[in-house]
Design a protein around this motif. Structure first.
Motif, PDB file in Angstrom:
ATOM      1  N   TYR A 604      89.728  83.601 169.501  1.00 31.76           N
ATOM      2  CA  TYR A 604      89.795  82.131 169.501  1.00 31.76           C
ATOM      3  C   TYR A 604      88.415  81.552 169.246  1.00 31.76           C
ATOM      4  CZ  TYR A 604      90.076  77.301 171.106  1.00 31.76           C
ATOM      5  OH  TYR A 604      89.995  75.938 171.167  1.00 31.76           O
ATOM      6  N   TRP A 605      88.384  80.439 168.489  1.00 31.61           N
ATOM      7  CA  TRP A 605      87.153  79.647 168.354  1.00 31.61           C
ATOM      8  C   TRP A 605      87.486  78.259 167.841  1.00 31.61           C
ATOM      9  CZ3 TRP A 605      84.616  77.855 163.735  1.00 31.61           C
ATOM     10  CH2 TRP A 605      83.414  77.178 163.997  1.00 31.61           C
ATOM     11  N   ASN A 606      86.968  77.260 168.502  1.00 28.67           N
ATOM     12  CA  ASN A 606      86.932  75.892 168.000  1.00 28.67           C
ATOM     13  C   ASN A 606      88.302  75.393 167.536  1.00 28.67           C
ATOM     14  OD1 ASN A 606      85.402  73.582 167.508  1.00 28.67           O
ATOM     15  ND2 ASN A 606      85.085  74.094 165.355  1.00 28.67           N
ATOM     16  N   GLY A 607      89.325  75.612 168.353  1.00 32.60           N
ATOM     17  CA  GLY A 607      90.658  75.126 168.020  1.00 32.60           C
ATOM     18  C   GLY A 607      91.414  75.991 167.050  1.00 32.60           C
ATOM     19  N   ASN A 608      91.032  77.257 166.952  1.00 38.19           N
ATOM     20  CA  ASN A 608      91.685  78.162 166.011  1.00 38.19           C
ATOM     21  C   ASN A 608      91.911  79.531 166.637  1.00 38.19           C
ATOM     22  OD1 ASN A 608      91.497  76.613 163.256  1.00 38.19           O
ATOM     23  ND2 ASN A 608      89.461  76.440 164.182  1.00 38.19           N
ATOM     24  N   VAL A 609      93.025  80.164 166.248  1.00 45.73           N
ATOM     25  CA  VAL A 609      93.316  81.542 166.621  1.00 45.73           C
ATOM     26  C   VAL A 609      93.139  82.403 165.372  1.00 45.73           C
ATOM     27  CG1 VAL A 609      95.125  83.148 167.345  1.00 45.73           C
ATOM     28  CG2 VAL A 609      94.865  80.945 168.504  1.00 45.73           C
ATOM     29  N   TYR A 610      92.440  83.520 165.547  1.00 43.26           N
ATOM     30  CA  TYR A 610      92.162  84.434 164.430  1.00 43.26           C
ATOM     31  C   TYR A 610      92.931  85.733 164.650  1.00 43.26           C
ATOM     32  CZ  TYR A 610      88.402  81.195 163.321  1.00 43.26           C
ATOM     33  OH  TYR A 610      87.688  80.065 162.999  1.00 43.26           O
ATOM     34  N   ALA A 611      93.563  86.214 163.579  1.00 42.19           N
ATOM     35  CA  ALA A 611      94.383  87.411 163.685  1.00 42.19           C
ATOM     36  C   ALA A 611      94.181  88.278 162.450  1.00 42.19           C
ATOM     37  CB  ALA A 611      95.856  87.034 163.829  1.00 42.19           C
ATOM     38  N   GLY A 612      94.275  89.609 162.650  1.00 42.68           N
ATOM     39  CA  GLY A 612      94.142  90.550 161.541  1.00 42.68           C
ATOM     40  C   GLY A 612      95.121  91.693 161.695  1.00 42.68           C
ATOM     41  N   ALA A 613      96.349  91.514 161.233  1.00 44.75           N
ATOM     42  CA  ALA A 613      97.395  92.528 161.366  1.00 44.75           C
ATOM     43  C   ALA A 613      97.231  93.612 160.304  1.00 44.75           C
ATOM     44  CB  ALA A 613      98.772  91.876 161.248  1.00 44.75           C
ATOM     45  N   VAL A 614      97.966  94.708 160.481  1.00 43.65           N
ATOM     46  CA  VAL A 614      97.935  95.817 159.525  1.00 43.65           C
ATOM     47  C   VAL A 614      98.448  95.338 158.165  1.00 43.65           C
ATOM     48  CG1 VAL A 614      98.862  98.096 158.981  1.00 43.65           C
ATOM     49  CG2 VAL A 614      98.249  97.524 161.342  1.00 43.65           C
ATOM     50  N   GLY A 615      97.725  95.707 157.096  1.00 45.72           N
ATOM     51  CA  GLY A 615      98.132  95.341 155.751  1.00 45.72           C
ATOM     52  C   GLY A 615      98.008  93.862 155.455  1.00 45.72           C
ATOM     53  N   ASP A 616      97.206  93.147 156.206  1.00 45.00           N
ATOM     54  CA  ASP A 616      97.117  91.696 156.069  1.00 45.00           C
ATOM     55  C   ASP A 616      95.659  91.274 155.945  1.00 45.00           C
ATOM     56  OD1 ASP A 616      98.026  89.118 155.881  1.00 45.00           O
ATOM     57  OD2 ASP A 616      99.005  89.080 157.845  1.00 45.00           O
ATOM     58  N   ASP A 638      89.933  89.625 151.431  1.00 47.00           N
ATOM     59  CA  ASP A 638      90.065  91.051 151.732  1.00 47.00           C
ATOM     60  C   ASP A 638      91.285  91.274 152.617  1.00 47.00           C
ATOM     61  OD1 ASP A 638      87.340  91.853 150.659  1.00 47.00           O
ATOM     62  OD2 ASP A 638      86.740  90.449 152.236  1.00 47.00           O
ATOM     63  N   SER A 639      91.999  92.370 152.355  1.00 53.22           N
ATOM     64  CA  SER A 639      93.088  92.772 153.236  1.00 53.22           C
ATOM     65  C   SER A 639      92.692  94.066 153.931  1.00 53.22           C
ATOM     66  CB  SER A 639      94.393  92.950 152.458  1.00 53.22           C
ATOM     67  OG  SER A 639      94.262  93.977 151.497  1.00 53.22           O
ATOM     68  N   TYR A 640      93.357  94.356 155.041  1.00 57.64           N
ATOM     69  CA  TYR A 640      92.966  95.464 155.901  1.00 57.64           C
ATOM     70  C   TYR A 640      94.170  96.364 156.180  1.00 57.64           C
ATOM     71  CZ  TYR A 640      88.666  92.856 156.560  1.00 57.64           C
ATOM     72  OH  TYR A 640      87.487  92.196 156.333  1.00 57.64           O
ATOM     73  N   GLY A 641      93.978  97.655 155.938  1.00 57.86           N
ATOM     74  CA  GLY A 641      95.027  98.620 156.239  1.00 57.86           C
ATOM     75  C   GLY A 641      95.073  98.924 157.723  1.00 57.86           C
ATOM     76  N   TYR A 642      95.754 100.024 158.063  1.00 54.71           N
ATOM     77  CA  TYR A 642      95.848 100.425 159.461  1.00 54.71           C
ATOM     78  C   TYR A 642      94.446 100.708 160.009  1.00 54.71           C
ATOM     79  CZ  TYR A 642      96.868 103.270 163.562  1.00 54.71           C
ATOM     80  OH  TYR A 642      96.911 103.779 164.834  1.00 54.71           O
ATOM     81  N   PRO A 643      94.101 100.264 161.194  1.00 52.19           N
ATOM     82  CA  PRO A 643      94.926  99.594 162.198  1.00 52.19           C
ATOM     83  C   PRO A 643      94.777  98.071 162.216  1.00 52.19           C
ATOM     84  CG  PRO A 643      92.911 100.328 163.226  1.00 52.19           C
ATOM     85  CD  PRO A 643      92.773 100.665 161.770  1.00 52.19           C
ATOM     86  N   GLY A 644      94.624  97.430 161.066  1.00 55.64           N
ATOM     87  CA  GLY A 644      94.291  96.018 161.055  1.00 55.64           C
ATOM     88  C   GLY A 644      92.815  95.828 161.336  1.00 55.64           C
ATOM     89  N   VAL A 645      92.451  94.661 161.833  1.00 54.74           N
ATOM     90  CA  VAL A 645      91.027  94.402 162.020  1.00 54.74           C
ATOM     91  C   VAL A 645      90.790  93.540 163.255  1.00 54.74           C
ATOM     92  CG1 VAL A 645      91.092  92.385 160.486  1.00 54.74           C
ATOM     93  CG2 VAL A 645      88.918  93.557 160.892  1.00 54.74           C
ATOM     94  N   ASN A 646      89.812  93.969 164.057  1.00 49.17           N
ATOM     95  CA  ASN A 646      89.335  93.137 165.163  1.00 49.17           C
ATOM     96  C   ASN A 646      88.369  92.103 164.604  1.00 49.17           C
ATOM     97  OD1 ASN A 646      90.338  93.915 167.863  1.00 49.17           O
ATOM     98  ND2 ASN A 646      89.585  95.948 167.289  1.00 49.17           N
TER      99      ASN A 646
END
Length: 738
Positions: A604-616, A638-646
């Motif tokens: 979370y930051w400044n009114g936003n949620v950040y997410a990085g799922a597998v293949g996304d 950029d997209s991220y394979g397994y296991p996604g991205v922190n």
């Protein structure tokens, strides 16, 4: 008298008397001040300046000579003055200055000429000192980040003149001040007590029009002492003032600054950071790394080449890290099982808590809770303690078995209690989810919770969350998600045997009693399909994201690519027909497999949620008034394979409107749920946190910035102008380039 001198009748003076007479009259005349012919006058003449001192123009570093010509009765004496102040030793008709400096420009010089008859002062001559041409100043480092107690030494190199002196200022104030930091004549900067950004300037003495600047970012961050930065697990550092978009987008301003060798194989725990620590005979910033070989390292956070203050192995004699084989085999991971869960640090007592897994004397498996000094690595009195636990079953007692449980989640320090959570080695054996609490001082056990003590399945709702630690709110309530397993809760408090919490977000009191929970409506399919809710951690949102109805929120995630937003005060419990949480957002359509969806925790930051799922891609979802946008406002290219991205966020202050989203690509870790795969370096990327499509920097652009080999689930640590990334056998440190 004349009669006495006369002889004979002629009236003439005798010849022998003439010399005597002359001497007599000479004596008389001299005593009367005369010359022998009436009244006499004084002929001494006061000084008259006939040639005045002239204005002089020189180049800084040269000398200037001023002269005067005067007449008058000698001897004449001279006294030169500079700006009306007498110059010691300047007592000749001409005066030559020492080597001029820029401060001499515009000075006036005059001389007073004196004798016995009087004195006269000359008109003033002006000295003009021009800067030397061709002078340049280079300042090193050009940019730096410091804490409020550990400063920085600057070096100014002056070329094009023999006068290499400089004067120092901070934010335009000579020598600086308490508010902006001070700087010595040797270029040593001492930071102020408050955070902010400042400019250090070195100005050439030879030419004051020539100077060089360096930027200084001062942070008041005391440390990154727990996994994902704080007990909310929100993944943000709002005390980072050095790493902005202008720096990251400037070639040569940011990159790999040094590495620290770790001869222990892969490192899964997040590096922790402490500022201003008394260690090694001084005050230093220190980064702590715990490894699978049960080692803990204390590295200087800033020194290049790397400095190790201490290195401790947390094993009793005759023990080894638990091997990755047999009942403990897990192809999803490389190496043995030593310290996997990120340790936690108590700054008030200067203690680091870590849990080490050992095989003792080749026969007995054990976990121990260690408490070691930050300054020395020495174990605290009374530590370590062997971790044991038991809970009642409907028939008998369930005892914690260290041989089939893995301490994967990060540790949590909330109040005076250290919490330790356990899952399983892959999906092998009969396992459960456990949480134990320990008093941080006495190391006595304060509570135990088991997710499914009466489970009839071989899986018992493990707690692993891809390494994320349980979260805690300001009231001391704990929040975590459990993995696939049985669920049969019918009410609260749960009554055995209906007390299995598979695929559930659980809220516990500080004493580890169940307070409330949320379970998705499709829990049965999550369990049977290994699509567990517990593949990602729980993130607590700030009150600013909530509403009057739902002021306190949390977000969990699963392998179906769902983000579940729940009310922490009333999570919703379970409804077999429809979800009873506040909102569910699906981030992509690729969920539904055992290696899809989320293995990373939202930030979370400044009114936003950040997410990085597998293949996304990395995605930003605005949140306001307890409503999460259902589509991303912006995303990375950029997209991220397994296991996604922190994804973690850094920004310069709680009110900052600009931030950096850091993403660590660990796809080349060589491990996956389906088994081993190829290995390669991790890739650290930086994006504009508001416009994720703006990529600012990547460690893959230049070979010099290559990271160590990737380890999955790793979270980067951003602190004081640097980013710390662990990998296989290496800590890689990125930061401001000099």
């Amino acid at each position: 008298m004349n009669r006495l001198l006369r002889t004979g009748d002629s009236g003439h003076t005798a010849s022998w008397c003439r010399p005597l007479l002359l001497a007599f009259w000479t004596l008389v005349l001299a005593s009367c001040g005369g010359s022998g012919s009436g009244n006499q006058t004084n002929t001494n003449t006061a000084p008259t300046i006939t040639t005045q001192p002239q204005n002089q123009t020189v180049t800084v570093g040269a000398t200037a000579t001023f002269s005067v010509v005067a007449t008058g009765t000698g001897p004449l004496t001279y006294q030169w003055v500079k700006n009306s102040t007498a110059i010691g030793g300047a007592t000749s008709a001409s005066y030559t200055t020492p080597a001029t400096v820029s401060g001499d420009n515009g000075s006036s010089f005059a001389v007073t000429v004196s004798n016995v008859a009087g004195s006269q002062t000359s008109s003033a001559a002006t000295l003009t000192v021009n800067g030397a041409s061709g002078v340049s100043v280079t300042l090193s480092p050009r940019r730096t980040a410091v804490t409020t107690r550990v400063g920085q030494s600057f070096t100014a190199a002056v070329s094009g003149t023999a006068n290499t002196g400089v004067t120092w200022s901070v934010d335009g104030t000579a020598g600086g001040s308490a508010a902006v930091g001070t700087i010595s004549s040797a270029g040593v900067y001492s930071p102020p007590a408050t955070a902010g950004t400042h400019t250090v300037t070195a100005t050439s003495v030879a030419n004051t029009a020539v100077s060089a600047n360096a930027s200084v970012a001062v942070t008041d961050l005391t440390g990154v002492t727990t996994q994902r930065y704080d007990n909310s697990r929100d993944g943000q550092n709002l005390q980072e003032y050095a790493l902005g978009s202008s720096v990251l987008s400037t070639a040569g301003a940011f990159g790999k600054v040094f590495t620290c060798a770790i001869g222990d194989g892969p490192v899964y725990s997040q590096p922790l950071y402490v500022a201003n620590l008394a260690i090694g005979g001084g005050t230093h910033n220190v980064v702590f790394v715990a490894t699978q070989q049960n080692s803990v390292y204390a590295f200087d956070a800033d020194a290049s080449p790397c400095i190790t203050y201490w290195h401790m192995t947390l094993e009793p004699a005759g023990s080894t890290p638990t091997p990755n084989n047999g009942n403990q085999g897990d192809s999803d991971l490389n190496g043995p099982y030593g310290i996997f869960g990120t340790p936690v640090i108590d700054l008030t007592t200067g203690v680091l808590y870590a849990v080490a897994s050992t095989l003792d004397n080749g026969t007995n498996f054990n976990y121990r809770l260690h408490a070691i000094s930050l300054a020395t690595g020495v174990e605290r009195t009374g530590a370590p303690v062997v971790i044991t636990a038991s809970v009642p079953m409907t028939s008998g007692t369930l005892t914690f078995d260290p041989s089939v449980h893995m301490q994967r989640p990060g540790l949590l320090l909330s109040g005076s209690t250290v919490y330790v959570a356990f899952g399983s080695y892959g999906d092998a054996n009969t396992y459960f989810g456990w949480i134990m609490g320990y008093d941080k001082t006495a190391l006595t056990q304060t509570g135990v919770f088991n997710t499914a003590p009466n489970s009839s399945e071989s899986t018992g709702a493990a707690i692993w969350m891809a390494g994320a630690g349980p979260a805690a709110d300001s009231s001391g309530n704990l929040f975590f998600s459990s993995a696939n397993g049985p669920f049969n809760i019918t009410g609260l408090p749960p009554a055995a045997p209906a007390n299995s919490f598979g695929d559930t977000l659980v809220k516990l009191t500080s004493g580890l009693a169940v307070s409330d929970f949320f379970t998705p409506a499709d829990q049965a399919s999550l369990d049977s399909g290994d699509l567990d809710l517990g593949s990602a951690g729980v993130m607590l949102l700030p009150d600013a994201a909530g509403s009057v109805t739902h002021p306190h929120l949390a977000i969990a995630a699963d392998k179906e690519s769902n983000l579940y937003m729940v009310d922490r005060d009333s999570p919703g419990q379970y409804n077999g027909v429809t979800n009873t949480n506040v909102q569910t957002v699906t981030v992509n359509g690729s969920g539904g497999g055992i290696t899809t969806g989320f293995f990373t925790t939202a930030s979370y930051w400044n009114g936003n949620v950040y997410a990085g799922a597998v293949g996304d891609n990395v995605k930003r979802y605005p949140i306001s008034n307890a409503h999460l946008a259902t589509t991303a406002a912006t995303q990375s290219t950029d997209s991220y394979g397994y296991p996604g991205v922190n994804v973690v966020i850094s920004a310069g202050g709680s009110g900052a409107t600009a931030g950096i989203a850091w993403a660590l690509d660990t796809n080349a870790s060589g491990t996956a749920t389906s088994g081993a795969s190829g290995t390669g370096p991790a890739i650290l990327r930086a994006y504009d946190a508001t416009a994720l499509g703006t990529a600012l920097w990547s460690s893959s652009t230049l070979s010099a910035d290559k990271c160590g080999n990737a380890v999955k689930f790793v979270v980067p640590t951003v602190a004081n102008g640097k980013v710390y990334v662990v990998g296989t056998n290496q800590l890689t440190v990125y930061g401001l380039l000099p």
